[in-house]
Design a protein around this motif. Structure first.
Motif, short mmCIF file in Angstrom:
data_model
loop_
_atom_site.label_atom_id
_atom_site.label_comp_id
_atom_site.label_asym_id
_atom_site.label_seq_id
_atom_site.Cartn_x
_atom_site.Cartn_y
_atom_site.Cartn_z
N PHE A 13 0.85 -1.18 0.00
CA PHE A 13 0.00 0.00 0.00
C PHE A 13 0.89 1.24 0.00
CE2 PHE A 13 -2.26 3.37 2.31
CZ PHE A 13 -3.38 3.48 1.51
N VAL A 14 0.69 2.13 -0.96
CA VAL A 14 1.45 3.37 -1.03
C VAL A 14 0.66 4.42 -0.25
CG1 VAL A 14 2.46 5.14 -2.50
CG2 VAL A 14 2.47 2.74 -3.24
N VAL A 15 1.22 4.84 0.87
CA VAL A 15 0.55 5.80 1.74
C VAL A 15 0.64 7.19 1.12
CG1 VAL A 15 0.55 6.82 4.06
CG2 VAL A 15 1.16 4.40 3.76
N PRO A 16 -0.49 7.86 0.96
CA PRO A 16 -0.45 9.22 0.39
C PRO A 16 0.26 10.19 1.34
CG PRO A 16 -2.73 8.43 0.64
CD PRO A 16 -1.84 7.42 1.25
N THR A 17 1.17 11.00 0.82
CA THR A 17 1.88 11.99 1.63
C THR A 17 1.89 13.32 0.90
OG1 THR A 17 4.04 11.54 0.65
CG2 THR A 17 3.44 10.21 2.58
N THR A 18 2.19 14.38 1.64
CA THR A 18 2.27 15.71 1.03
C THR A 18 3.66 16.32 1.18
OG1 THR A 18 1.52 16.71 3.09
CG2 THR A 18 -0.17 16.17 1.45
N ASP A 19 4.60 15.53 1.73
CA ASP A 19 5.94 16.06 2.03
C ASP A 19 7.05 15.46 1.18
OD1 ASP A 19 6.04 13.53 3.11
OD2 ASP A 19 6.43 14.19 5.17
N GLY A 20 6.68 14.71 0.13
CA GLY A 20 7.69 14.13 -0.75
C GLY A 20 8.19 12.77 -0.31
N LYS A 21 7.84 12.34 0.89
CA LYS A 21 8.28 11.04 1.39
C LYS A 21 7.45 9.94 0.72
CE LYS A 21 8.86 8.58 5.76
NZ LYS A 21 8.57 8.65 7.19
N SER A 49 11.41 16.42 6.97
CA SER A 49 11.32 16.23 8.42
C SER A 49 9.87 16.07 8.83
CB SER A 49 11.95 17.38 9.19
OG SER A 49 11.17 18.55 9.07
N GLU A 50 9.66 15.45 9.97
CA GLU A 50 8.35 15.29 10.57
C GLU A 50 8.33 16.05 11.88
OE1 GLU A 50 6.87 10.86 9.18
OE2 GLU A 50 7.81 11.05 11.12
N PRO A 51 7.13 16.36 12.39
CA PRO A 51 7.06 16.98 13.72
C PRO A 51 7.46 15.98 14.80
CG PRO A 51 4.85 16.69 12.78
CD PRO A 51 5.83 16.20 11.76
N PHE A 52 7.76 16.48 15.98
CA PHE A 52 8.02 15.58 17.10
C PHE A 52 6.78 14.74 17.35
CE2 PHE A 52 11.57 18.36 18.04
CZ PHE A 52 12.49 17.49 18.62
#
Length: 122
Positions: A13-21, A49-52
């Motif tokens: 499953f390809v998880v949709p992302t908005t940060d290029g990952k 990067s991701e948030p803490f």
């Protein structure tokens, strides 16, 4: 004929992302509703990067290519290809790739990754 006692994953499953990952979950909640474990192949672009967060699962990371930075509590750890780490559940962590090359890695979470369990900060 007996039931097969193995599962081959040919279409993660390809998880949709908005940060290029790029996240390709091979086993876990998105692919087969397996709450015991998730196994994902990740590609984090340079500068990502991701948030803490303070996940309610143990997370194991194995670096295939490039480098990845972890800020664990107040300590910065940088892993390179061939290295791995286990971060215990309920530990505050930030994941990032502040470097100039892509980082490719495998992430394994027990229990399986879930947005309900990751506890990301705003």
């Amino acid at each position: 004929m007996s039931e097969k006692k193995y599962t081959v994953q040919n279409s993660p499953f390809v998880v949709p992302t908005t940060d290029g990952k790029v996240i390709k979950e091979h086993f876990g909640n998105a692919t087969n509703k397996n709450s015991e474990i998730s196994i994902a192949h990740m590609v984090a672009p340079a500068g990502w990067s991701e948030p803490f967060q303070t996940p309610e699962f143990d997370e194991y990371t194995f670096i295939i290519k490039g480098k990845k930075q972890f800020i664990i509590e107040d300590e910065t750890v940088i892993l390179e290809a061939g290295q791995s780490i286990k971060i215990e559940r309920n530990t505050r962590v930030q994941y990032s790739n502040p470097f100039t090359e892509v980082c490719e890695y495998i992430a394994i979470c027990t229990p399986a990754f879930s947005m309900d369990l990751v506890n990301r900060e705003d």
